[in-house]
Design a protein around this motif. Structure first.
Motif, PDB file in Angstrom:
ATOM      1  N   ARG A  87       0.852  -1.198   0.000  1.00 61.41           N
ATOM      2  CA  ARG A  87       0.000   0.000   0.000  1.00 61.41           C
ATOM      3  C   ARG A  87       0.884   1.244   0.000  1.00 61.41           C
ATOM      4  O   ARG A  87       1.426   1.644   1.015  1.00 61.41           O
ATOM      5  N   PHE A 116      -8.405  -3.018 -13.993  1.00 56.38           N
ATOM      6  CA  PHE A 116      -8.431  -1.984 -12.968  1.00 56.38           C
ATOM      7  C   PHE A 116      -9.671  -2.218 -12.120  1.00 56.38           C
ATOM      8  O   PHE A 116     -10.772  -2.339 -12.641  1.00 56.38           O
ATOM      9  N   ASN A 175      -8.361  -7.726  -6.908  1.00 52.09           N
ATOM     10  CA  ASN A 175      -8.615  -6.355  -7.347  1.00 52.09           C
ATOM     11  C   ASN A 175      -7.372  -5.827  -8.052  1.00 52.09           C
ATOM     12  O   ASN A 175      -6.243  -6.154  -7.687  1.00 52.09           O
ATOM     13  N   HIS A 176      -7.559  -5.003  -9.077  1.00 54.21           N
ATOM     14  CA  HIS A 176      -6.445  -4.312  -9.755  1.00 54.21           C
ATOM     15  C   HIS A 176      -5.405  -5.250 -10.385  1.00 54.21           C
ATOM     16  O   HIS A 176      -4.217  -4.913 -10.459  1.00 54.21           O
ATOM     17  N   ARG A 201       0.727  -6.804  -8.986  1.00 54.36           N
ATOM     18  CA  ARG A 201       1.132  -6.130  -7.737  1.00 54.36           C
ATOM     19  C   ARG A 201       1.767  -7.113  -6.758  1.00 54.36           C
ATOM     20  O   ARG A 201       2.454  -6.711  -5.827  1.00 54.36           O
ATOM     21  N   HIS A 223      -0.987   3.684 -10.051  1.00 50.73           N
ATOM     22  CA  HIS A 223      -1.898   4.056  -8.940  1.00 50.73           C
ATOM     23  C   HIS A 223      -1.118   4.856  -7.889  1.00 50.73           C
ATOM     24  O   HIS A 223      -0.993   4.442  -6.726  1.00 50.73           O
ATOM     25  N   TYR A 234       0.507   7.083  -5.073  1.00 51.65           N
ATOM     26  CA  TYR A 234       0.143   7.669  -3.771  1.00 51.65           C
ATOM     27  C   TYR A 234       1.092   8.842  -3.511  1.00 51.65           C
ATOM     28  O   TYR A 234       2.310   8.651  -3.422  1.00 51.65           O
ATOM     29  N   LYS A 263     -17.312   6.897  -8.146  1.00 51.30           N
ATOM     30  CA  LYS A 263     -17.421   5.498  -7.706  1.00 51.30           C
ATOM     31  C   LYS A 263     -18.041   5.394  -6.312  1.00 51.30           C
ATOM     32  O   LYS A 263     -18.487   4.331  -5.905  1.00 51.30           O
ATOM     33  N   ASP A 309     -13.508   9.169  -4.904  1.00 51.28           N
ATOM     34  CA  ASP A 309     -13.098   8.032  -5.734  1.00 51.28           C
ATOM     35  C   ASP A 309     -13.714   8.274  -7.108  1.00 51.28           C
ATOM     36  O   ASP A 309     -14.877   7.944  -7.349  1.00 51.28           O
ATOM     37  N   ILE A 312      -7.590   8.800 -12.336  1.00 52.44           N
ATOM     38  CA  ILE A 312      -8.405   8.471 -11.169  1.00 52.44           C
ATOM     39  C   ILE A 312      -7.881   9.280  -9.989  1.00 52.44           C
ATOM     40  O   ILE A 312      -6.664   9.397  -9.807  1.00 52.44           O
ATOM     41  N   TRP A 337      -8.282   9.515  -5.843  1.00 53.54           N
ATOM     42  CA  TRP A 337      -8.818   8.724  -4.721  1.00 53.54           C
ATOM     43  C   TRP A 337      -8.271   9.201  -3.385  1.00 53.54           C
ATOM     44  O   TRP A 337      -7.067   9.434  -3.256  1.00 53.54           O
TER      45      TRP A 337
END
Ligand code: TA6
Length: 281
Positions: free
Chosen positions: A65, A75, A91-92, A96, A159, A161, A182, A202, A232, A234
């Motif tokens: 994360r 996605f 997910n995703h 990963r 994605h 951060y 979303k 989101d 995106i 989020w």
């Protein structure tokens, strides 16, 4: 020169057994995890640009994360064309939690660069093996390219951060006024071209600009993107953070995700997506 500017290291922050590669170029540095092919750190001068959860883990098949996770070849939850047997899928996408290989390294007076690759077998909708390549180039900026020369339906998102000093003073702009929300599941028409954070956000913005800015108190990050059809934005806010195991309750105050993505499944064209970060301009 390669050895000085590209080094292998075990561990980053509290992820003390994680295999990583460190890049240096002048005063700038970046750290990439081989698990996930994931940039974890970008320090252009002294300040960290990316955010990593203090509760992030990479054991038990958990995606890390924080940093810049690579979501591929879907996605979010896989839609039916990518999951014809309606299997239970992560997910995703699947990369990963895979170990990537270092395949190339290069240094010159303009940049320090590494290329990582991962080969995926047994996708539920594609019988051939597929290779995905991540190129990370550190110079005055940090440039992240994700490419796949194989022809198949594929979605991708970087994605990212981002560390922010103050969520209530954070703006992401310019963005299209229209977005898919979303949180409510509705298509929305906003009144501005700026995203602000006063509750869970989101949003999928289609056909955004190539240049987006994150402004938070006295920090600035300029994101340049290419090959995308969506961005995106989020932030999970307080309630959702409480339900995410690898986030502490107040961590939502410390980051926003601004993601460069290709989401349309109208073509099997090869993939080439770039996100470049320019900090403190
Ligand atoms: O990109 C935003 C999002 O799709 C959110 O809906 C949110 O759940 C998030 O990604 C995190 O997903 P993850 O699988 O990393 O928990």
């Amino acid at each position: 020169m390669v050895n000085e500017r590209i080094s292998h290291q075990i561990g980053f922050n509290h992820l003390c057994d994680l295999p990583c590669i460190k890049l240096q170029f002048g005063n700038a540095s970046a750290v990439i995890s081989l698990y996930g092919g994931q940039v974890l750190s970008y320090v252009p001068k002294a300040e960290e640009v990316l955010w990593l959860s203090p509760k992030a883990t990479w054991h038990n098949n958990t995606p890390i994360r924080g940093g810049v996770p690579v979501c591929w070849p879907w996605f979010g939850p896989a839609e039916s064309r990518l999951n014809p047997m309606q299997m239970s899928l992560p997910n995703h996408g699947v990369v990963r939690t895979m170990l990537w290989q270092l395949t190339e390294q290069r240094c010159n007076n303009k940049y320090t660069r590494v290329v990582l690759a991962v080969t995926v077998n047994g996708l539920p909708y594609h019988s051939d093996s597929v290779t995905l390549q991540l190129t990370v180039t550190l110079s005055d900026t940090l440039s992240i390219d994700i490419a796949c020369a194989d022809k198949l339906l594929q979605q991708v998102a970087l994605h990212s951060y981002f560390n922010i000093p103050m969520l209530e003073q954070t703006l992401v702009q310019p963005l299209p006024q229209h977005y898919l929300d979303k949180v409510s599941g509705k298509s929305m028409m906003g009144t501005t071209t700026t995203a602000e954070f006063t509750s869970e956000v989101d949003r999928i913005y289609q056909q955004p600009a190539d240049d987006i800015h994150i402004i938070s108190a006295n920090t600035r990050v300029h994101i340049k993107q290419h090959g995308h059809d969506a961005t995106i934005v989020w932030n999970p806010w307080q309630d959702k953070s409480r339900h995410i195991n690898d986030l502490a309750d107040n961590n939502y105050l410390e980051f926003v995700c601004v993601e460069t993505a290709r989401l349309q499944l109208d073509t099997e064209a090869p993939l080439q997506l770039n996100q470049t970060l320019i900090a403190g301009y």
